[in-house]
Design an enzyme around this catalytic site. Structure first.
Site, PDB file in Angstrom:
ATOM      1  N   GLU A 313       0.846  -1.386  -0.104  1.00 15.38           N
ATOM      2  CA  GLU A 313      -0.153   0.030   0.155  1.00 15.38           C
ATOM      3  C   GLU A 313       0.946   1.158  -0.128  1.00 15.38           C
ATOM      4  O   GLU A 313       0.648   2.410  -0.776  1.00 15.38           O
ATOM      5  CB  GLU A 313      -0.940   0.109   1.311  1.00 15.38           C
ATOM      6  N   ALA A 360       6.980  -6.335 -13.574  1.00 14.79           N
ATOM      7  CA  ALA A 360       8.033  -6.054 -12.681  1.00 14.79           C
ATOM      8  C   ALA A 360       8.013  -6.781 -11.081  1.00 14.79           C
ATOM      9  O   ALA A 360       8.885  -6.700 -10.315  1.00 14.79           O
ATOM     10  CB  ALA A 360       8.387  -4.737 -12.522  1.00 14.79           C
ATOM     11  N   LYS A 407      20.380 -13.970 -12.370  1.00 12.06           N
ATOM     12  CA  LYS A 407      20.149 -15.047 -11.427  1.00 12.06           C
ATOM     13  C   LYS A 407      19.596 -16.440 -11.877  1.00 12.06           C
ATOM     14  O   LYS A 407      19.626 -17.618 -11.486  1.00 12.06           O
ATOM     15  CB  LYS A 407      19.690 -14.797  -9.937  1.00 12.06           C
ATOM     16  N   LEU A 447      21.876  -0.456  -8.757  1.00 15.19           N
ATOM     17  CA  LEU A 447      22.246   0.574  -7.799  1.00 15.19           C
ATOM     18  C   LEU A 447      21.004   1.063  -6.936  1.00 15.19           C
ATOM     19  O   LEU A 447      20.237   1.714  -7.659  1.00 15.19           O
ATOM     20  CB  LEU A 447      23.277   1.514  -8.145  1.00 15.19           C
ATOM     21  N   GLY A 448      21.274   1.030  -5.597  1.00 23.22           N
ATOM     22  CA  GLY A 448      20.078   1.777  -4.977  1.00 23.22           C
ATOM     23  C   GLY A 448      18.601   1.179  -4.657  1.00 23.22           C
ATOM     24  O   GLY A 448      17.905   1.618  -4.053  1.00 23.22           O
TER      25      GLY A 448
END
Length: 630
Positions: A313, A360, A407, A447-448
């Site tokens: 949420e 995604a 992976k 990154l991040g």
């Protein structure tokens, strides 16, 4: 006030014509008044003044501000002077009998006019800068600039006006620049002499002005600076500097991302816009690291609507608020929902009938999914993909893009194997019904992101250490979140169905080197913030791969994208996989690994549970508490 300023500039330019015209005759006759040419001087001013008025407007002389006079302003002055010189040349050639003009005047007049008009503007800028910044120069903190190229030169000029900084010297590895000066500041040596230069000037601050330098050079400069106890800053990219958008506020501390050397991604906006403009788009996992950046990138291409599907949420709220702040005119639909919930997904697809789906949503954390969560990884990563993909086919969607991972190549963990199963699901559905184009995009660590080691290292450094690294030889590929999202969009516009796209992840980075750089950039040494090695975690391997051993790749028009021919699954049918991942009965970790091995033959688990009936930690804790109460 503006009109008065323009009037004064206009009168100055007309006065310049008079002074240059008369001065040319005085120079010609050694400052003796040329009585014979008095009529020529008087009559010649008329066409020259008229020419000056017309040429000044044509050249745009009154668009520039004298306070910031620069090369473009001098270029305008030169255009106006050349126009005057051309008119004078025509007068000297065509009106000789009525208006005799010595040939030397044709050369002297434009030279003097250029010196007076250009020199006046530069002199005014120098006077204003002296008046405005005379109390600030030399008062700021001493700072050394690394890089005496274009970026360094622009930065030094910018910092001259700063009350906060005082550039005292520069260093550059180009030996031809040593001993030379840039805006009055000397280039005192190479990067390896940085410690001596810092000590000589008693400076504690360094700015990297090498936006196009390769990563090893940036790392060496940063290491030398931090080892000398200096704080390291950097500037924006060279394109921003050259466009004039650089400012003092753009200077910021060096981040670890700056040292990884990822080049700016260039995507073919026209092709992507053709795919996305006016389309209904749906993004699952829209509040996650990759999903939210995909949404931000999609907003640039004027979609008809962006449907944001997210189970968290707060994450959904954040991406919705971002759109309201930065793209309020983009139609967004924030929808809470779990990709495993077929009823909810069918409802969403029925209501919004999206043209393009970016999937995604996934569980990505390797160690967490390896122990006591293996079946949930299968359900979220594989079943969730199956549900959303089948909804896309049922609604006749144009494209379905699966965000996969490196992976999934020769997986050694449950997370990677489940993502490989998700890829197989997409490949199988596309073969059954190619009307909806299925595409897969693989890339490594970003990154991040929420699963990145960088936020973890930052928190460990803030706590005073130690920084924990699993293994001294472990390496990973890295790219920025915006870079990954942009390449996903490029791949989606490029695909024709059934492809597995592999992103160019650059060179792998040793995690221990990453940790050392972050410690140094934080102003500490390894003695103050030690690094400890904890051993590989469940399912973790030393290095990641982007291609399996039996897979071949094909080039694409984009240099950072390749198309892969993937191996087929083992001796199982898609129906077998579909039935297994759709089973509602819970399955333990060992059973999940055994079955994944059947679907993904290259899966080689590196970690096994100690038994089939191991009590979860919460059960052990309750047992211990009950014993204490007794």
């Amino acid at each position: 006030m503006m009109h008065m300023r323009l009037l004064l500039v206009f009168l100055f330019d007309l006065g310049s014509v008079v002074v240059a015209w008369v001065g040319a005759f005085l120079f010609r006759f050694n400052f003796d008044w040329p009585f014979y040419y008095e009529s020529t001087i008087a009559l010649g001013l008329i066409p020259l003044v008229i020419t000056q008025i017309i040429a000044s407007r044509w050249a745009g002389l009154y668009r520039g501000m004298w306070t910031f006079a620069s090369i473009p302003d001098l270029r305008r002055v030169l255009k106006a002077v050349l126009a005057s010189a051309l008119v004078l040349l025509m007068l000297a050639a065509l009106a000789r009998s009525y208006l005799p003009i010595p040939r030397s005047i044709v050369i002297l007049y434009p030279i003097l006019l250029l010196l007076i008009m250009g020199g006046g503007r530069i002199s005014w800028r120098m006077l204003k800068e002296h008046y405005l910044y005379r109390n600030e120069k030399g008062q700021g903190k001493p700072i050394i600039v690394i890089g005496a190229g274009t970026a360094g030169a622009m930065l030094v000029r910018e910092l001259e006006r700063s009350p906060e900084w005082n550039v005292v010297a520069l260093v550059d590895d180009d030996r031809s620049k040593w001993g030379l000066e840039l805006s009055g500041r000397r280039v005192e040596g190479g990067i390896d002499s940085l410690a001596d230069v810092l000590a000589r000037w008693q400076a504690q601050h360094v700015i990297l002005a090498m936006p196009s330098a390769p990563p090893p050079v940036l790392q060496r400069a940063t290491t030398n600076a931090t080892q000398a106890g200096a704080n390291v800053f950097t500037v924006p990219g060279l394109s921003e500097l050259m466009s004039g958008r650089v400012s003092i506020n753009s200077i910021r501390p060096v981040r670890i991302q700056d040292l990884l050397g990822r080049e700016t991604v260039k995507i073919e906006d026209d092709h992507v816009a053709t795919l996305l403009a006016g389309k209904r788009l749906l993004v699952t996992g829209a509040g996650g690291s990759i999903g939210s950046e995909l949404c931000r990138q999609l907003a640039r291409f004027n979609p008809a609507v962006v449907v944001l599907v997210e189970s968290n949420e707060y994450a959904l709220y954040r991406i919705e608020q971002w759109f309201k702040t930065y793209y309020p005119n983009t139609h967004t639909v924030p929808l809470a929902g779990d990709v495993k919930d077929r009823t909810r997904m069918e409802n969403i697809f029925h209501n919004w009938n999206p043209h393009i789906i970016y999937h995604a949503a996934a569980y990505k954390h390797v160690p967490l999914m390896e122990v006591d969560n293996a079946w949930e990884a299968v359900r979220n990563n594989a079943l969730g993909t199956l549900v959303v993909a089948q909804c896309a086919q049922a609604s006749n969607a144009e494209r379905f893009i699966l965000i996969s991972t490196d992976k999934a190549v020769n997986p050694t963990n449950v997370m990677g194997a489940t993502k490989r199963v998700a890829e197989i699901v997409c490949e199988s559905l596309y073969k059954q019904n190619p009307k909806t184009l299925f595409q897969v995009v693989r890339f490594g660590n970003v990154l991040g992101s929420t699963g990145s080691v960088i936020p973890k290292f930052q928190k460990q450094i803030e706590r005073g250490g130690p920084v924990t690294v699993t293994h001294p030889d472990i390496t990973r590929y890295f790219m920025s979140i915006p870079e990954a999202a942009q390449l996903v969009l490029q791949a989606s516009a490029m695909g024709k169905g059934g492809e597995v796209f592999v992103l160019d992840m650059g060179e792998p980075v040793k995690i221990v080197d990453l940790a050392r750089n972050m410690i140094r950039l934080s102003g500490f040494t390894e003695e103050e913030i030690p690094i400890t090695f904890t051993g590989l975690r469940p399912g973790e391997k030393l290095y990641e791969e982007l291609l399996a051993d039996t897979e071949a790749t094909l080039e694409t028009p984009h240099e950072k994208l390749r198309i892969m021919q993937s191996r087929q699954p083992g001796h199982v049918t898609f129906q077998n996989i579909q039935e297994w991942i759709s089973d509602s009965a819970y399955k333990n970790d060992q059973e999940v690994r055994t079955q994944l091995k059947a679907w993904v033959p290259e899966y080689q688990p590196t970690w096994q549970s100690t038994g089939h009936n191991v009590e979860p930690p919460c059960t052990e804790l309750l047992t211990s508490m009950n014993q204490k109460e007794m």
